[in-house]
Design an enzyme around this catalytic site. Structure first.
Site, PDB file in Angstrom:
ATOM      1  N   SER A  23      40.529  28.026  11.186  1.00 32.22           N
ATOM      2  CA  SER A  23      41.568  29.059  11.247  1.00 32.22           C
ATOM      3  C   SER A  23      42.909  28.513  10.768  1.00 32.22           C
ATOM      4  O   SER A  23      43.898  29.244  10.735  1.00 32.22           O
ATOM      5  CB  SER A  23      41.701  29.590  12.676  1.00 32.22           C
ATOM      6  OG  SER A  23      41.955  28.529  13.572  1.00 32.22           O
ATOM      7  N   ASN A 110      42.136  26.803  24.909  1.00 31.72           N
ATOM      8  CA  ASN A 110      42.078  28.207  25.330  1.00 31.72           C
ATOM      9  C   ASN A 110      43.402  28.688  25.925  1.00 31.72           C
ATOM     10  O   ASN A 110      43.888  29.768  25.570  1.00 31.72           O
ATOM     11  CB  ASN A 110      40.935  28.423  26.325  1.00 31.72           C
ATOM     12  CG  ASN A 110      39.576  28.175  25.676  1.00 31.72           C
ATOM     13  OD1 ASN A 110      39.483  28.056  24.453  1.00 31.72           O
ATOM     14  ND2 ASN A 110      38.537  28.088  26.482  1.00 31.72           N
ATOM     15  N   THR A 155      59.007  75.106  10.605  1.00 31.42           N
ATOM     16  CA  THR A 155      57.775  74.950  11.373  1.00 31.42           C
ATOM     17  C   THR A 155      56.674  75.358  10.405  1.00 31.42           C
ATOM     18  O   THR A 155      56.896  76.215   9.538  1.00 31.42           O
ATOM     19  CB  THR A 155      57.744  75.863  12.620  1.00 31.42           C
ATOM     20  OG1 THR A 155      57.800  77.228  12.179  1.00 31.42           O
ATOM     21  CG2 THR A 155      58.916  75.606  13.559  1.00 31.42           C
ATOM     22  N   HIS A 156      55.533  74.715  10.505  1.00 31.71           N
ATOM     23  CA  HIS A 156      54.443  74.920   9.540  1.00 31.71           C
ATOM     24  C   HIS A 156      54.899  74.652   8.101  1.00 31.71           C
ATOM     25  O   HIS A 156      54.321  75.188   7.162  1.00 31.71           O
ATOM     26  CB  HIS A 156      53.866  76.346   9.623  1.00 31.71           C
ATOM     27  CG  HIS A 156      53.614  76.835  11.007  1.00 31.71           C
ATOM     28  ND1 HIS A 156      52.385  76.725  11.628  1.00 31.71           N
ATOM     29  CD2 HIS A 156      54.444  77.410  11.917  1.00 31.71           C
ATOM     30  CE1 HIS A 156      52.460  77.237  12.855  1.00 31.71           C
ATOM     31  NE2 HIS A 156      53.707  77.654  13.063  1.00 31.71           N
ATOM     32  N   SER A 277      58.558  56.021 -14.527  1.00 31.32           N
ATOM     33  CA  SER A 277      57.178  56.157 -14.963  1.00 31.32           C
ATOM     34  C   SER A 277      57.013  55.449 -16.299  1.00 31.32           C
ATOM     35  O   SER A 277      57.931  55.423 -17.116  1.00 31.32           O
ATOM     36  CB  SER A 277      56.832  57.637 -15.109  1.00 31.32           C
ATOM     37  OG  SER A 277      55.737  57.792 -15.984  1.00 31.32           O
ATOM     38  N   LYS A 283      60.787  60.841 -15.056  1.00 32.56           N
ATOM     39  CA  LYS A 283      60.401  60.607 -13.666  1.00 32.56           C
ATOM     40  C   LYS A 283      61.280  59.584 -12.965  1.00 32.56           C
ATOM     41  O   LYS A 283      61.709  58.611 -13.550  1.00 32.56           O
ATOM     42  CB  LYS A 283      58.943  60.095 -13.610  1.00 32.56           C
ATOM     43  CG  LYS A 283      57.901  61.145 -13.943  1.00 32.56           C
ATOM     44  CD  LYS A 283      57.742  62.197 -12.854  1.00 32.56           C
ATOM     45  CE  LYS A 283      56.946  61.709 -11.676  1.00 32.56           C
ATOM     46  NZ  LYS A 283      55.538  61.496 -11.957  1.00 32.56           N
ATOM     47  N   ASN A 285      60.626  58.028  -9.219  1.00 36.10           N
ATOM     48  CA  ASN A 285      59.717  58.151  -8.081  1.00 36.10           C
ATOM     49  C   ASN A 285      60.242  57.408  -6.854  1.00 36.10           C
ATOM     50  O   ASN A 285      60.708  56.280  -6.971  1.00 36.10           O
ATOM     51  CB  ASN A 285      58.341  57.592  -8.456  1.00 36.10           C
ATOM     52  CG  ASN A 285      57.754  58.312  -9.659  1.00 36.10           C
ATOM     53  OD1 ASN A 285      57.885  59.524  -9.784  1.00 36.10           O
ATOM     54  ND2 ASN A 285      57.131  57.562 -10.547  1.00 36.10           N
ATOM     55  N   GLU A 290      57.183  56.068  -0.410  1.00 36.94           N
ATOM     56  CA  GLU A 290      55.729  56.224  -0.493  1.00 36.94           C
ATOM     57  C   GLU A 290      55.009  55.005   0.073  1.00 36.94           C
ATOM     58  O   GLU A 290      54.002  55.124   0.779  1.00 36.94           O
ATOM     59  CB  GLU A 290      55.299  56.436  -1.948  1.00 36.94           C
ATOM     60  CG  GLU A 290      55.759  57.765  -2.525  1.00 36.94           C
ATOM     61  CD  GLU A 290      55.578  57.800  -4.037  1.00 36.94           C
ATOM     62  OE1 GLU A 290      54.437  57.761  -4.501  1.00 36.94           O
ATOM     63  OE2 GLU A 290      56.601  57.847  -4.755  1.00 36.94           O
ATOM     64  N   TYR A 317      37.052  33.191  27.297  1.00 39.93           N
ATOM     65  CA  TYR A 317      37.301  33.032  25.860  1.00 39.93           C
ATOM     66  C   TYR A 317      35.997  33.065  25.072  1.00 39.93           C
ATOM     67  O   TYR A 317      34.995  32.469  25.470  1.00 39.93           O
ATOM     68  CB  TYR A 317      38.017  31.691  25.600  1.00 39.93           C
ATOM     69  CG  TYR A 317      38.278  31.451  24.122  1.00 39.93           C
ATOM     70  CD1 TYR A 317      39.410  31.971  23.510  1.00 39.93           C
ATOM     71  CD2 TYR A 317      37.367  30.736  23.336  1.00 39.93           C
ATOM     72  CE1 TYR A 317      39.646  31.785  22.158  1.00 39.93           C
ATOM     73  CE2 TYR A 317      37.594  30.543  21.976  1.00 39.93           C
ATOM     74  CZ  TYR A 317      38.732  31.068  21.394  1.00 39.93           C
ATOM     75  OH  TYR A 317      38.950  30.888  20.058  1.00 39.93           O
ATOM     76  N   GLN A 322      39.479  34.408  17.882  1.00 38.56           N
ATOM     77  CA  GLN A 322      40.235  33.808  16.781  1.00 38.56           C
ATOM     78  C   GLN A 322      40.580  34.874  15.730  1.00 38.56           C
ATOM     79  O   GLN A 322      41.525  34.721  14.971  1.00 38.56           O
ATOM     80  CB  GLN A 322      39.402  32.686  16.171  1.00 38.56           C
ATOM     81  CG  GLN A 322      40.050  31.958  15.028  1.00 38.56           C
ATOM     82  CD  GLN A 322      39.355  30.633  14.747  1.00 38.56           C
ATOM     83  OE1 GLN A 322      39.469  29.696  15.527  1.00 38.56           O
ATOM     84  NE2 GLN A 322      38.608  30.566  13.664  1.00 38.56           N
ATOM     85  N   LYS A 325      44.258  37.026  15.027  1.00 39.28           N
ATOM     86  CA  LYS A 325      45.535  36.611  14.427  1.00 39.28           C
ATOM     87  C   LYS A 325      45.875  37.282  13.109  1.00 39.28           C
ATOM     88  O   LYS A 325      46.995  37.752  12.918  1.00 39.28           O
ATOM     89  CB  LYS A 325      45.554  35.097  14.267  1.00 39.28           C
ATOM     90  CG  LYS A 325      45.627  34.418  15.607  1.00 39.28           C
ATOM     91  CD  LYS A 325      45.535  32.938  15.558  1.00 39.28           C
ATOM     92  CE  LYS A 325      45.114  32.437  16.921  1.00 39.28           C
ATOM     93  NZ  LYS A 325      43.760  32.930  17.336  1.00 39.28           N
TER      94      LYS A 325
END
Ligand code: ARG
Length: 462
Positions: A23, A110, A155-156, A277, A283, A285, A290, A317, A322, A325
């Site tokens: 690890s 441990n 709303t919606h 773009s 464009k 963006n 995003e 344990y 392990q 992480k």
């Protein structure tokens, strides 16, 4: 002979086993915590007469040197030494000889890994709190500047009623405030020291767990040694708080993406946080927003991954743990980056007040105000007033105009008692100004809420 003794291991490990088992490639990130834990442990061992002061001094010196080597990138991490704990301990023994071999008295990897990992998560929690409060500060500043800016409330995702932009931004301040309190709850719960639980059962040495707990900034030692080495709730707590935060960030990011479209045009994201773009010259963006939205998946994924890893594990344990992480490290990196970027991006956005105001007035957004006026001024029951306003909307739809453009005599064919006073409330500014109920969107409320939010979230608390 292996580093750890391996008295009864005659043959070596398969190379595949080393690849699976090691690890160090990722847990080297725990080096500061590992060395801090070892320092506290060695100091305690000497205080309790378990090792000599001379041994302790050599151990502390050796650890300080290792700390320097790692910090300067001069430390050679070795996969055959599995993990950060063995790498540090082995180097210590290379440096100082026999006293280094006494450090592991009355502890185990441990309780060591449980301690290191907790310390790491605790730091991550403290950083998340700071980054969240910095993000809140940006939002509160905008809210103050936009206290009177009107926009459609949805709303919606359908135009519902006019609201102020300041009020909308302060909604996120509340969300991020709850996120901070979730991280704080997690911190208070997790701040117990596993060190001294040893492998699982405690130890026959007369250790002082209070002392090591205090040295590492824990509130107390964990009460049960079996729990201490097998508990990973603290990581789950962090990951669930992180997931909820990421979802909140994602909702905010989604609004920026939506608002930055030509169709909405409510917000202009600075060039610094946009991309162009490769083919469409027009464009621009909102990639930062995003990506912040998109990264939510890996954060939530980390939570699911850890929950799934833990679900079948018996006490105490198991090596499965392990696997705790990498998802957590990835989450910490992702969340920190997203929080910082969100604050930086938002600091630079510009809101198009005219566009927002125009949109606020479309979609008959003041229909509720018309109904409320009929209740207040004509004493109509609300259900009747709702019907009147609905007919007014239909009339305006047919004439392709706004509610405020309907001639008074047309309104009076729907409800003869309507007077010219009604026009005052059909404008969006009047509408938001009237929403003064506690927690409502009126500019006066927003201005007070900005002051209150600064005091509650940004001023140092004792
Ligand atoms: N590298 C291990 C981990 O991350 C450390 C604990 C190993 N303990 C053991 N008994 N093998 O969990």
């Amino acid at each position: 002979m292996t580093f750890w003794g391996g008295g009864h291991f005659a043959a070596g490990q398969a190379p595949l086993m080393e690849r699976l088992n090691a690890s160090i490639g990722f847990d080297q990130r725990l080096w500061r915590q590992d060395i801090a834990g070892s320092k506290a442990h060695a100091t305690m061992l000497a205080a309790q007469g378990i090792i000599t002061d001379a041994d302790r001094d050599q151990i502390l010196q050796g650890l300080a040197q290792i700390e320097e080597e790692i910090a300067q990138g001069r430390f050679a991490f070795k996969a055959e030494l599995e993990d950060i704990h063995f790498n540090v301990e082995s180097r210590l023994t290379d440096l100082i000889g026999e006293p280094g071999r006494r450090l592991h008295t009355a502890r185990s990897r441990n309780d060591q890994v449980a301690t290191d990992f907790r310390l790491f998560v605790r730091d991550a929690i403290d950083r998340a709190d700071q980054l969240l409060s910095a993000l809140q500060a940006v939002l509160i500043d905008h809210a103050e500047a936009e206290a009177t800016t009107v926009m459609p409330g949805f709303t919606h995702l359908q135009t519902a009623q006019p609201v102020t932009l300041g009020h909308h931004l302060l909604a996120y301040v509340e969300m991020f405030g709850r996120d901070r309190s979730r991280f704080q709850d997690a911190r208070a719960r997790m701040n117990e020291s596993p060190l001294g639980a040893a492998a699982l059962a405690g130890t026959s040495f007369a250790i002082d767990r209070e002392m090591t707990a205090k040295a590492l900034g824990f509130d107390r030692p964990a009460a049960n040694s079996l729990d201490a080495v097998s508990d990973r709730d603290f990581a789950l707590d962090y990951l669930s708080a992180a997931s909820i935060t990421a979802v909140h960030l994602s909702r905010l990011a989604e609004e920026i993406v939506l608002w930055a479209t030509r169709q909405f045009g409510f917000v202009i994201v600075s060039e610094a946080f946009s991309t162009g773009s490769s083919i469409m010259p027009q464009k621009r963006n909102p990639d930062a927003a995003e990506l912040i939205r998109g990264k939510t998946g890996r954060v939530v994924g980390a939570l699911v991954s850890l929950l799934t890893m833990l679900k079948g594990l018996p006490l105490t344990y198991s090596k499965d743990m392990q696997e705790d992480k990498e998802p957590l490290f990835d989450t910490v990196d992702t969340l920190d980056l997203c929080l910082e970027t969100a604050a930086a991006m938002l600091r630079e956005v510009r809101f198009d007040r005219a566009k927002m105001a125009a949109a606020a007035g479309s979609g008959f957004s003041t229909a509720t105000d018309l109904a409320d006026w009929c209740v207040r001024s004509l004493d109509l029951p609300f259900r009747t007033a709702h019907h009147v306003a609905g007919r007014a909307v239909r009339e305006a739809e047919q004439r392709n105009c706004g509610l405020e453009d309907l001639p008074l005599d047309v309104l009076q064919t729907i409800e003869p008692r309507i007077t010219a006073d009604v026009f005052a409330i059909l404008g969006v500014d009047n509408s938001v100004q009237s929403r003064t109920s506690f927690g409502g969107t009126a500019p006066t409320n927003v201005k007070a809420a900005v002051r209150e939010a600064r005091a509650r979230f940004l001023e140092r608390r004792g």
